[in-house]
Design an enzyme around this catalytic site. Structure first.
Site, mmCIF file in Angstrom:
data_model
loop_
_atom_site.group_PDB
_atom_site.id
_atom_site.type_symbol
_atom_site.label_atom_id
_atom_site.label_comp_id
_atom_site.label_asym_id
_atom_site.label_seq_id
_atom_site.Cartn_x
_atom_site.Cartn_y
_atom_site.Cartn_z
ATOM 1 N N LYS A 1 0.860 -1.036 -0.201
ATOM 2 C CA LYS A 1 0.215 0.139 -0.106
ATOM 3 C C LYS A 1 0.396 1.707 -0.444
ATOM 4 O O LYS A 1 1.718 0.914 0.108
ATOM 5 C CB LYS A 1 -0.796 -0.017 1.087
ATOM 6 C CG LYS A 1 -1.702 0.952 1.365
ATOM 7 C CD LYS A 1 -3.234 0.644 0.503
ATOM 8 C CE LYS A 1 -4.473 1.072 0.752
ATOM 9 N NZ LYS A 1 -5.823 0.657 0.278
ATOM 10 N N GLY B 1 -25.759 2.926 3.593
ATOM 11 C CA GLY B 1 -24.550 3.071 2.898
ATOM 12 C C GLY B 1 -24.957 2.377 0.656
ATOM 13 O O GLY B 1 -24.867 1.486 1.002
ATOM 14 N N VAL B 2 -25.769 3.268 0.390
ATOM 15 C CA VAL B 2 -26.021 2.843 -0.519
ATOM 16 C C VAL B 2 -25.254 3.245 -2.001
ATOM 17 O O VAL B 2 -25.639 4.420 -2.968
ATOM 18 C CB VAL B 2 -27.659 3.421 -1.202
ATOM 19 C CG1 VAL B 2 -27.965 1.449 -0.630
ATOM 20 C CG2 VAL B 2 -28.119 3.915 -1.195
ATOM 21 N N GLY B 3 -23.883 3.451 -2.212
ATOM 22 C CA GLY B 3 -22.900 4.290 -2.799
ATOM 23 C C GLY B 3 -22.870 3.551 -3.960
ATOM 24 O O GLY B 3 -23.410 1.908 -4.894
ATOM 25 N N VAL C 1 -20.631 0.409 -4.495
ATOM 26 C CA VAL C 1 -21.116 -1.270 -4.183
ATOM 27 C C VAL C 1 -22.368 -1.444 -3.769
ATOM 28 O O VAL C 1 -23.593 -2.338 -4.404
ATOM 29 C CB VAL C 1 -20.203 -1.310 -3.727
ATOM 30 C CG1 VAL C 1 -20.039 -3.493 -3.271
ATOM 31 C CG2 VAL C 1 -18.517 -1.609 -3.922
HETATM 32 P P1 NAD Z 1 -19.461 5.316 -2.192
HETATM 33 O O1 NAD Z 1 -18.497 6.079 -1.502
HETATM 34 O O2 NAD Z 1 -19.709 4.868 -3.583
HETATM 35 O O3 NAD Z 1 -20.148 4.939 -1.128
HETATM 36 C C1 NAD Z 1 -20.387 5.026 0.528
HETATM 37 C C2 NAD Z 1 -21.832 5.300 0.910
HETATM 38 O O4 NAD Z 1 -22.018 5.483 2.401
HETATM 39 C C3 NAD Z 1 -21.720 6.844 0.029
HETATM 40 O O5 NAD Z 1 -23.359 6.615 -0.344
HETATM 41 C C4 NAD Z 1 -22.267 7.663 1.108
HETATM 42 O O6 NAD Z 1 -23.295 8.816 0.967
HETATM 43 C C5 NAD Z 1 -22.928 6.772 2.155
HETATM 44 N N1 NAD Z 1 -22.514 7.306 3.725
HETATM 45 C C6 NAD Z 1 -21.859 7.896 4.489
HETATM 46 N N2 NAD Z 1 -21.061 7.215 5.488
HETATM 47 C C7 NAD Z 1 -22.258 7.587 6.185
HETATM 48 C C8 NAD Z 1 -23.611 6.634 6.997
HETATM 49 N N3 NAD Z 1 -22.697 7.245 8.337
HETATM 50 N N4 NAD Z 1 -24.204 6.322 7.254
HETATM 51 C C9 NAD Z 1 -24.730 5.723 5.829
HETATM 52 N N5 NAD Z 1 -24.001 5.685 5.219
HETATM 53 C C10 NAD Z 1 -22.674 6.547 4.263
HETATM 54 O O7 NAD Z 1 -18.386 3.903 -1.392
HETATM 55 P P2 NAD Z 1 -18.219 2.476 -1.524
HETATM 56 O O8 NAD Z 1 -16.963 2.143 -3.316
HETATM 57 O O9 NAD Z 1 -19.554 1.723 -2.197
HETATM 58 O O10 NAD Z 1 -17.307 1.883 -1.063
HETATM 59 C C11 NAD Z 1 -17.901 1.450 -0.048
HETATM 60 C C12 NAD Z 1 -17.610 0.445 1.264
HETATM 61 O O11 NAD Z 1 -17.287 -0.395 0.251
HETATM 62 C C13 NAD Z 1 -16.014 1.315 1.498
HETATM 63 O O12 NAD Z 1 -15.871 1.302 2.835
HETATM 64 C C14 NAD Z 1 -14.991 1.155 0.570
HETATM 65 O O13 NAD Z 1 -13.909 1.404 1.525
HETATM 66 C C15 NAD Z 1 -15.231 -0.451 0.231
HETATM 67 N N6 NAD Z 1 -14.887 -1.072 -1.023
HETATM 68 C C16 NAD Z 1 -15.253 -1.054 -2.713
HETATM 69 C C17 NAD Z 1 -14.570 -1.216 -3.439
HETATM 70 C C18 NAD Z 1 -15.001 -0.893 -4.728
HETATM 71 O O14 NAD Z 1 -15.147 -1.710 -5.529
HETATM 72 N N7 NAD Z 1 -15.945 0.216 -4.602
HETATM 73 C C19 NAD Z 1 -13.999 -2.551 -3.095
HETATM 74 C C20 NAD Z 1 -13.701 -2.743 -1.451
HETATM 75 C C21 NAD Z 1 -14.048 -2.205 -0.559
#
Ligand code: NAD
Length: 357
Positions: free
Chosen positions: A83, A183-185, A187
């Site tokens: 990392k 968290g509906v981002g 992923v």
């Molecule tokens: P993202 O930023 O697209 O989505 C995160 C979502 O969580 C957002 O919609 C945000 O508004 C919401 N959020 C933030 N704080 C919150 C809270 N207190 N309560 C409820 N919702 C909240 O991120 P992502 O890419 O979807 O990743 C989500 C998680 O998965 C992260 O922890 C990331 O490290 C992990 N992850 C992601 C990937 C990937 O491929 N994107 C891979 C491995 C791990």
């Protein structure tokens, strides 16, 4: 920090190498930590963060690089763990020159370290890095990369959740099961689509009202307010937002049978909260295993990208999850520990394979 202290830290988790990169002209201050390269080159993203102290930055990069070793090993990838962190405020320090200079430091490692996007770095930043080194993944599709890994990550989480259902309910169908997604981002959103297609009853929380409204109408999910999500009477809780949410307070509220989500480092303290979930009869699908789809996707980029192959490899998360849950049940060890043991065993086994020419 005294030299002795850094070497003590390197020895604690058996890190191989740590590289400090300084460039006055661009203001670059980066640390690359290579934890273990028995299985292959160390792959891990580059995070830009305004650490309060250098010690904090070193601690973070060491912890994160070790996590990558476990993630790659458990996923059956021929990759090690590494990392990088760049110290500073991402809104102020990031320039083309700084990212390219960082790329040159990566190039100097001759492929022992492969970098990618992480917190506060973008595909555009990786394009700059790529101008100075080929040891970078997570490039846009237009440059032969894999693009956004989130759909593959979500698919892996879905597989891990189904395997957990198989272990808990006797079959892996999620039809009619109540699933709460925090968290509906990127992923969480894709995960909702998989779950909706299978007929799960969905509950969602997020801090972004627009996203909530979008998914409430798209998949008919019920919106719940912030903290309420922990105490919902559901079958599955899927943390897909923040790390360290599985703490004393939240675990006490949980009524679910399964925790399976994408967020990294969900257990606030793995040695306390891993056993706490087990003692409460909740099956926890280890985060570093079921969210490995993103890593599987970039690994595919490293060996020649094909989205279908990446997705197929992510499907394997189902079998590994089931194996770990069975080991956890039979050996009475918490699931995170069972997964770490299996990852360590693979590294040990393969190191013996490599002992002859
Ligand atoms: P993202 O930023 O697209 O989505 C995160 C979502 O969580 C957002 O919609 C945000 O508004 C919401 N959020 C933030 N704080 C919150 C809270 N207190 N309560 C409820 N919702 C909240 O991120 P992502 O890419 O979807 O990743 C989500 C998680 O998965 C992260 O922890 C990331 O490290 C992990 N992850 C992601 C990937 C990937 O491929 N994107 C891979 C491995 C791990």
């Amino acid at each position: 920090m005294a030299e002795q202290e850094i070497f003590t830290q390197l020895a604690t988790y058996d890190h191989e190498q740590i590289v400090f990169c300084n460039d006055n002209a661009t203001g670059l201050k980066a640390i690359i930590a290579i934890h273990n390269t028995v299985l292959g080159p160390g792959l891990g993203g580059t995070r830009v963060w305004n650490y309060a102290t250098e010690a904090e930055a070193i601690n973070d990069v060491m912890r994160l690089s070790r996590g990558m070793t476990y993630k790659a090993a458990i996923s059956g990838l021929n990759l090690g763990g590494a990392k990088a962190v760049i110290i500073g405020d991402a809104t102020k320090i990031k320039t083309e020159a700084l990212m390219r200079k960082f790329g040159r430091f990566v190039e100097n490692l001759n492929g022992k370290y492969i970098t990618a996007e992480d917190v506060n770095t973008t595909t555009k930043d990786m394009e700059y890095v790529n101008m100075e080194t080929s040891h970078v993944v997570g490039l846009p599709e237009s440059m032969g990369g894999g693009g956004d890994p989130s759909p593959v990550t979500a698919y892996g989480v879905y597989m891990g959740m189904k395997a957990s259902a198989k272990q808990v309910f006797g079959n892996d169908s999620l039809a009619g099961k109540k699933v709460a997604v925090q968290g509906v981002g990127k992923v969480g959103g894709h995960l909702l689509d998989f779950l909706h297609k299978e007929g799960a009853e969905l509950f969602i929380s997020d801090i972004n009202a627009d996203t909530l409204a979008h998914y409430a109408s798209r998949v008919g999910a019920k919106v719940v307010n912030g903290e309420e999500i922990y105490g919902l009477d559901v079958d599955v809780f899927a943390p897909c937002a923040l790390g360290a949410i599985l703490n004393d307070e939240h675990i006490a509220q949980l009524k679910c049978s399964i925790v399976a989500g994408a967020a990294n480092n969900q257990l606030a303290d793995e040695t306390i909260h891993g056993p706490a979930l087990m003692n409460k009869g909740i099956v926890y699908a280890p985060d570093f295993l079921i969210n490995a789809g993103g890593l599987i996707n970039v690994y595919q980029e490293h060996i020649g990208y094909n989205r279908e192959t990446a997705q197929r490899k992510a499907e394997h998360i189902y079998d590994v999850t089931l194996e770990i849950l069975k080991i956890s049940a039979s050996e009475k060890i918490y699931t995170q520990k069972a997964a770490m043991n299996l990852a360590e065993k693979r590294i040990q086994d393969i190191s013996k394979v490599k002992s002859t020419y």
